[in-house]
Design an enzyme around this catalytic site. Structure first.
Site, PDB file in Angstrom:
ATOM      1  N   ASP A  63      10.182 -10.934 -24.332  1.00  0.00           N
ATOM      2  CA  ASP A  63      11.505 -11.333 -24.814  1.00  0.00           C
ATOM      3  C   ASP A  63      12.240 -11.967 -23.639  1.00  0.00           C
ATOM      4  O   ASP A  63      12.250 -11.405 -22.535  1.00  0.00           O
ATOM      5  CB  ASP A  63      12.252 -10.097 -25.328  1.00  0.00           C
ATOM      6  CG  ASP A  63      13.592 -10.452 -25.977  1.00  0.00           C
ATOM      7  OD1 ASP A  63      14.368 -11.238 -25.392  1.00  0.00           O
ATOM      8  OD2 ASP A  63      13.873  -9.933 -27.070  1.00  0.00           O
ATOM      9  N   GLU A  98       7.726 -16.634 -24.287  1.00  0.00           N
ATOM     10  CA  GLU A  98       7.648 -16.471 -25.740  1.00  0.00           C
ATOM     11  C   GLU A  98       7.293 -15.016 -26.076  1.00  0.00           C
ATOM     12  O   GLU A  98       6.355 -14.448 -25.509  1.00  0.00           O
ATOM     13  CB  GLU A  98       6.591 -17.415 -26.333  1.00  0.00           C
ATOM     14  CG  GLU A  98       6.370 -17.281 -27.816  1.00  0.00           C
ATOM     15  CD  GLU A  98       7.642 -17.429 -28.628  1.00  0.00           C
ATOM     16  OE1 GLU A  98       7.941 -16.526 -29.437  1.00  0.00           O
ATOM     17  OE2 GLU A  98       8.354 -18.445 -28.426  1.00  0.00           O
ATOM     18  N   TYR A 142      12.964 -33.704 -30.520  1.00  0.00           N
ATOM     19  CA  TYR A 142      12.234 -33.500 -29.263  1.00  0.00           C
ATOM     20  C   TYR A 142      12.314 -34.715 -28.348  1.00  0.00           C
ATOM     21  O   TYR A 142      12.283 -34.581 -27.121  1.00  0.00           O
ATOM     22  CB  TYR A 142      10.789 -33.104 -29.571  1.00  0.00           C
ATOM     23  CG  TYR A 142      10.717 -31.774 -30.281  1.00  0.00           C
ATOM     24  CD1 TYR A 142      10.981 -30.593 -29.590  1.00  0.00           C
ATOM     25  CD2 TYR A 142      10.437 -31.693 -31.637  1.00  0.00           C
ATOM     26  CE1 TYR A 142      10.959 -29.362 -30.227  1.00  0.00           C
ATOM     27  CE2 TYR A 142      10.406 -30.466 -32.293  1.00  0.00           C
ATOM     28  CZ  TYR A 142      10.668 -29.305 -31.585  1.00  0.00           C
ATOM     29  OH  TYR A 142      10.665 -28.090 -32.221  1.00  0.00           O
ATOM     30  N   GLU A 188      15.631 -23.968 -27.736  1.00  0.00           N
ATOM     31  CA  GLU A 188      15.933 -24.547 -29.048  1.00  0.00           C
ATOM     32  C   GLU A 188      16.254 -23.409 -30.020  1.00  0.00           C
ATOM     33  O   GLU A 188      15.638 -23.256 -31.056  1.00  0.00           O
ATOM     34  CB  GLU A 188      14.782 -25.399 -29.571  1.00  0.00           C
ATOM     35  CG  GLU A 188      13.416 -24.742 -29.580  1.00  0.00           C
ATOM     36  CD  GLU A 188      12.353 -25.628 -30.218  1.00  0.00           C
ATOM     37  OE1 GLU A 188      12.694 -26.384 -31.149  1.00  0.00           O
ATOM     38  OE2 GLU A 188      11.190 -25.557 -29.802  1.00  0.00           O
ATOM     39  N   GLU A 206      21.621 -18.049 -35.217  1.00  0.00           N
ATOM     40  CA  GLU A 206      20.343 -17.426 -34.850  1.00  0.00           C
ATOM     41  C   GLU A 206      20.423 -16.808 -33.452  1.00  0.00           C
ATOM     42  O   GLU A 206      19.420 -16.622 -32.768  1.00  0.00           O
ATOM     43  CB  GLU A 206      19.207 -18.440 -34.961  1.00  0.00           C
ATOM     44  CG  GLU A 206      18.939 -18.849 -36.412  1.00  0.00           C
ATOM     45  CD  GLU A 206      17.774 -19.817 -36.559  1.00  0.00           C
ATOM     46  OE1 GLU A 206      17.044 -20.037 -35.577  1.00  0.00           O
ATOM     47  OE2 GLU A 206      17.605 -20.343 -37.674  1.00  0.00           O
TER      48      GLU A 206
END
Length: 799
Positions: free
Chosen positions: A505, A478, A417, A528, A537
């Site tokens: 989404d 989020e 971060y 991220e 992912e």
């Protein structure tokens, strides 16, 4: 007082035993207690004694005489053990003993009489040791002087013994460098001496090289199917072999390190010490999740056993640096270190003469000193101590809502971060210095953190704005409804209402809502979404889906690019774990890419670059120069790259294909319409293999450029070649393992060709991989073998 007093809490404890190849006394409860008072954790004991050996030799002699009279004799049978044949018996303390089978048998003998007798002796001993409750049994390894031809016969006996002793941990004693002790006067009763000449292997067949020992071990464990009760006792020679062979052994299940007296050197203070190379290897082995025990062999009998009035205190390792300083290098003006024979003789003499501290157990004291002064663990080792070689399924954040504890683990990273904040601050400064227009009506740079989780990147974006002096408007996007609650609370309690929190989404978000009800654009997208292989992912698919909100003229994506990397590795421990899992739990275990903190493994393709570092003890004394990481640089290659934002033409074509229109082409290669086929990838890369080995899978990593501007790139890396320079001490990502169903044997000076695919059918993304082995003979490239085509489609990441 504990052995570990004064040590780092996370430093491994050394469990040290005393071993005598010809122990003069039976190991009684009293003798074991005396050894523990001296500071030893265990003793060794033979399962049978000289009385039993004499019986077997008499039987052999009688049989040979009968054989000379008549060739039609059945093979000799050894009667059952009697009480005079063994010093062992069931007891409460047998768990503190390491039992040794007879070293005078020869399970790999080419002579059928010798091998038959040896096999009987071996199984009588294993059965009796199991009956007594022994849990750790050491077996002398195959005689390498016979060549590799007898190893399979030896391995079959080991496999039978694992059934006979169903609770015994069986440890095969192997020389690290292939050199086994010669048969001298002390081995007159060795059965190998009675092998008939007609069974003597050819000179070529019994050629022994430094890798012969590992090659034999590899055959044994392969025949025994990587049994979880089978491991290695590794004899450390006076001079260690090549770094490549050391690295290979450290990847194997070494349960005991056997250090004979001849491997110790004598320094200027006449104290027993180990060379720098030995120290490095021991420390490296001790860093494994299950560090090996240590045996000190033939350093002399236990002091004080002939004086019951003697009061001993255990060895603490509190020695002065001068006492344990390294022995002089060869060629110096100081007297050279003794030969193995001289060192063995020194060990038999009075310790008072050779120890400046008059320590009755100088070898043990030195090992305790090493225990107390181990090199400090890295940030990653301290963080991942409980995760070494622990297989974890990759996250599927698009289909699963992560728990708070998962976010919390990520947020503990001390580097990730901070580097993101640097990247955002640089982007803001460049934006301002270049006078770019913004997507807001008041000139603030619009930042959207997509996939915000619990908000660490939101905080970093606000910090970057404060440090750069550039005003921002921040959106937190989020989909996880539970994390959304935390984001709202942070906005009230921490961010002062400066953030717009949106629950959706990211691919469905239309952009910042304007006063007139329309939707605006975003100047900087921050995410991220990377996994251990960068794209596993679905970062490409997610960022493609949200790119429509990005300012098409000046928009910046952080990260702006990422690359996937891999290299072939040998990891017998993980392969054994996967084999057990595939036969008992999940038959698809070998088709899953596993996230794992690789610990007990070896790189199969390396480059001859060595790195060294200086280590200092806590008291400031310089002890040795070394690096605990693999001493040879791995050959890690790039599989593919993704960059963001994509050219509009690519997304336009993808949109045409979505829905199956005629102008969109004839459908996808792997199903679906092919709308995501711009994210397909393929590579085929050859890796040179310097030394023989077994490939159990591919260790995979990633690198990413978060932002590259006027001050240069800000990068993160898990690639072992570049992680030190780009993001040292980062702990957010472990490597990923692409396993092979069948271990792939590779000869020295061969080549491993890896083919890798990233596949998609518009509903999920998966990987496929296979390996091929080649060798060049007389100018022709010959294929030696090809693996199965592995596919993770059934466990693919849902879009």
């Amino acid at each position: 007082m504990s052995y570990a007093d004064g040590m780092d809490d996370s430093a491994p404890v050394f469990y040290i035993g005393q071993h005598e190849t010809k122990r003069g006394l039976d190991v009684s409860t009293e003798l074991l207690q005396h050894a523990q008072d001296l500071g030893y954790d265990m003793l060794t004991s033979p399962i049978t004694n000289d009385h039993f050996q004499t019986r077997v030799l008499a039987l052999l002699d009688s049989y040979i005489q009968k054989l000379s009279e008549s060739q039609s004799q059945p093979l000799p049978l050894i009667p059952a053990l009697d009480h005079l044949d063994t010093p062992l018996g069931p007891s409460d303390t047998i768990g503190q003993l390491v039992a040794f089978t007879s070293s005078w048998i020869d399970l790999s003998s080419p002579d059928p009489i010798i091998s038959h007798l040896s096999r009987q002796v071996f199984h009588l001993e294993i059965a009796y040791a199991a009956f007594c409750g022994a849990t750790n049994v050491v077996v002398s390894g195959p005689r390498l002087a016979h060549g590799q031809t007898g190893v399979s016969q030896y391995a079959r006996s080991i496999k039978e013994a694992l059934v006979t002793g169903s609770y015994i941990q069986l440890h095969v004693q192997m020389p690290m460098d292939g050199r086994q002790p010669s048969t001298g006067d002390d081995h007159l009763g060795d059965l190998a001496r009675f092998a008939r000449s007609e069974f003597e292997p050819s000179t070529q067949a019994k050629s022994v090289v430094t890798w012969s020992s590992w090659d034999a071990w590899n055959t044994i464990r392969s025949i025994c199917k990587y049994h979880n009760r089978l491991s290695v006792v590794l004899d450390l020679p006076r001079r260690l072999p090549s770094l490549a062979l050391q690295s290979r052994w450290s990847s194997e299940p070494v349960r005991l390190l056997n250090i004979p007296a001849s491997s110790f050197l004598v320094n200027a203070k006449q104290s027993f010490v180990l060379s720098k190379a030995h120290q490095v290897f021991i420390f490296r082995c001790m860093r494994q999740q299950r560090g090996p025990w240590i045996l000190l062999s033939d350093i002399g009998q236990l002091p004080g056993i002939d004086d019951p009035e003697m009061i001993m205190s255990y060895s603490t390792g509190h020695l002065s640096p001068r006492t344990v300083e390294d022995a002089p290098s060869p060629g110096s003006s100081i007297a050279p270190a003794p030969t193995p024979a001289e060192a063995a003789q020194l060990a038999k003499q009075s310790p008072k003469k050779y120890s400046s501290s008059n320590d009755p157990t100088p070898h043990l004291s030195y090992m305790r000193f090493l225990q107390r002064n181990q090199p400090p663990k890295s940030q990653l080792e301290r963080f991942g101590g409980g995760f070494q070689d622990y297989l974890q399924s990759p996250l599927q954040p698009l289909t699963d809502n992560l728990e708070s504890i998962t976010y919390e683990v990520f947020e503990k990273d001390p580097i990730k971060y901070a580097w993101y904040e640097r990247a955002i601050a640089q982007a803001l400064k460049d934006w301002q210095n270049e006078g770019r227009s913004t997507s807001s009506e008041n000139g603030a740079v619009v930042i959207a953190v997509v996939g915000s989780g619990r908000g660490p990147l939101v905080t970093r974006a606000l910090n970057a704005s404060a440090s750069s002096g550039v005003p921002v408007r921040v959106y937190a996007i989020e989909k996880n409804p539970n994390a959304y609650v935390v984001l709202q609370r942070h906005n009230v309690e921490t961010w002062g209402g400066r953030v717009t929190v949106v629950k959706t989404d990211m691919r469905a978000w239309k952009g910042p809502t304007q006063p007139d009800g329309t939707f605006g654009k975003v100047d900087i997208l921050v995410s991220e979404l990377l996994g251990s292989f960068a794209d596993n992912e679905l970062s490409p698919e997610c960022l493609d889906g949200v790119q429509h909100v990005l300012n098409p003229e000046h928009g910046i994506s952080i990260p702006c690019s990422y690359t996937a990397h891999f290299t072939p590795i040998s990891t017998p421990k993980l392969w054994a774990d996967l084999y057990n899992r595939s036969t008992n739990i999940d038959p698809t275990a070998f088709d899953i890419p596993w996230v794992v903190m690789l610990s007990q493994f070896d790189y199969l393709s390396t480059e001859a670059t060595e790195t060294m570092a200086t280590h200092q003890l806590s008291n400031g004394t310089k002890m040795h120069n070394f690096n605990l990481e693999a001493p040879l640089t791995p050959n890690v290659q790039t599989a593919w790259q993704f960059s963001h934002p994509l050219p509009p033409s690519v997304l336009a074509q993808s949109s045409l294909r979505k829905g199956g229109s005629a102008v969109g082409g004839g459908g996808g290669f792997s199903g679906g319409d092919g709308a995501n086929e711009h994210n397909l990838r393929y590579c085929s890369i050859a890796f040179p293999i310097q030394e023989q080995g077994v490939c159990h899978g591919l260790g995979a990593y990633f690198e990413t450029v978060l932002y590259s501007g006027s001050d240069g790139p800000v990068e993160l890396s898990t690639n072992p070649v570049t992680m030190e320079s780009k993001s040292k001490d980062m702990i957010s990502w472990f490597p990923i393992l692409f396993p092979l169903k069948t271990p792939f044997h590779l000869p020295a000076n061969s080549e491993l060709q890896v083919s890798f695919w990233r596949q998609t059918d518009d509903r999920k993304v998966w990987y496929e991989w296979l390996v091929e082995s080649y060798m060049t003979v007389n100018g022709h490239r010959i294929r030696l073998g090809v693996s199965d085509l592995h596919s993770s489609k059934s466990n693919g990441c849902m879009m």
